[in-house]
Design a protein around this motif. Structure first.
Motif, PDB file in Angstrom:
ATOM      1  N   LEU A 160     -80.897 -30.894  27.719  1.00  0.00           N
ATOM      2  CA  LEU A 160     -79.623 -30.406  27.214  1.00  0.00           C
ATOM      3  C   LEU A 160     -78.770 -31.616  26.902  1.00  0.00           C
ATOM      4  O   LEU A 160     -78.809 -32.609  27.638  1.00  0.00           O
ATOM      5  N   SER A 161     -78.029 -31.560  25.805  1.00  0.00           N
ATOM      6  CA  SER A 161     -77.165 -32.694  25.495  1.00  0.00           C
ATOM      7  C   SER A 161     -76.163 -32.897  26.623  1.00  0.00           C
ATOM      8  O   SER A 161     -75.743 -31.939  27.279  1.00  0.00           O
ATOM      9  N   GLU A 162     -75.773 -34.143  26.844  1.00  0.00           N
ATOM     10  CA  GLU A 162     -74.849 -34.440  27.930  1.00  0.00           C
ATOM     11  C   GLU A 162     -73.501 -33.759  27.701  1.00  0.00           C
ATOM     12  O   GLU A 162     -72.848 -33.315  28.649  1.00  0.00           O
ATOM     13  N   ARG A 163     -73.080 -33.672  26.446  1.00  0.00           N
ATOM     14  CA  ARG A 163     -71.805 -32.998  26.149  1.00  0.00           C
ATOM     15  C   ARG A 163     -71.858 -31.538  26.591  1.00  0.00           C
ATOM     16  O   ARG A 163     -70.942 -31.053  27.271  1.00  0.00           O
ATOM     17  N   HIS A 164     -72.917 -30.824  26.229  1.00  0.00           N
ATOM     18  CA  HIS A 164     -73.014 -29.416  26.602  1.00  0.00           C
ATOM     19  C   HIS A 164     -73.231 -29.248  28.103  1.00  0.00           C
ATOM     20  O   HIS A 164     -72.695 -28.309  28.715  1.00  0.00           O
TER      21      HIS A 164
END
Length: 213
Positions: A160-164
């Motif tokens: 999962l992207s770090e932002r999400h």
């Protein structure tokens, strides 16, 4: 919202390929000007008879799945038209995470931007997960710190992207995530206005010819 590092609970199998947003949230439920009551529309034609009674053979109507927090779905879940109501309705129904081998692109963005966790696992991993659920009383745990799905003795890693990931853990939607950057936004705005005085917002009102009054 409170921080969330773990999602744990009943996982229900919704194994319909290409389940689109028109089916997830039918058009008649899009007329509201608020987000309230959208849970009633989720999968309406699949969940209910024409007289409004629940279809007993539908997975979410079965007693063992009525309190499901997680869905394990067929490929290309959420394809079709763009309607954020589908995400909001699923969340109101109590769904906190969806696992599938693929998702519709727009739905994928809408879901994660609203803090509905979507996890992509390969088809063979989905098959193993479904087998594990059958012998684990449908219980599933998702750990957002280790980025793992756990079911009985089975462990499935996901990305999962770090932002999400941060948005879900910290309880932030897009507005909340943007406000986390408010000091940087204000610093940029102040620097830009200082360097480009013509960019200041004028308080005067322009007339129809475009001349300031």
């Amino acid at each position: 919202m409170a921080e969330t590092t773990r999602i744990e609970g009943i996982a229900a199998p919704l194994l319909i390929d290409n389940l689109d947003t028109d089916q997830i949230m039918p058009k008649q439920f899009l007329r509201t000007i608020t987000k309230e009551g959208l849970d009633k529309g989720v999968l309406f034609d699949l969940r209910f008879q024409p007289d409004g009674s629940a279809k007993p053979d539908f997975v979410l109507s079965r007693p063992e799945y009525r309190n499901a927090k997680i869905l394990v779905c067929g490929p290309n879940f959420g394809c079709g038209s763009s309607r954020e109501h589908a995400v909001w309705g699923l969340q109101q129904l109590g769904i906190e995470a969806i696992i599938a081998s693929s998702f519709g692109e727009i739905f994928f963005s809408n879901a994660l931007n609203n803090r509905l966790l979507l996890i992509v696992l390969a088809p063979d991993k989905i098959a193993l997960l479904l087998q594990a659920l059958d012998i684990s009383n449908h219980q599933l745990r998702i750990d957002l710190e280790t980025m793992q799905v756990r079911c009985g003795s089975h462990v499935f890693n996901f990305t999962l992207s770090e932002r999400h990931r941060k948005m879900i853990v910290k309880g932030l939607d897009m507005v909340g995530a943007t406000l986390q950057l408010l000091p940087q936004i204000e610093a940029f705005e102040n620097g830009h206005v200082a360097a480009c005085s013509w960019a200041r917002v004028l308080s005067s009102v322009s007339n129809i010819d475009g001349n300031a009054e």
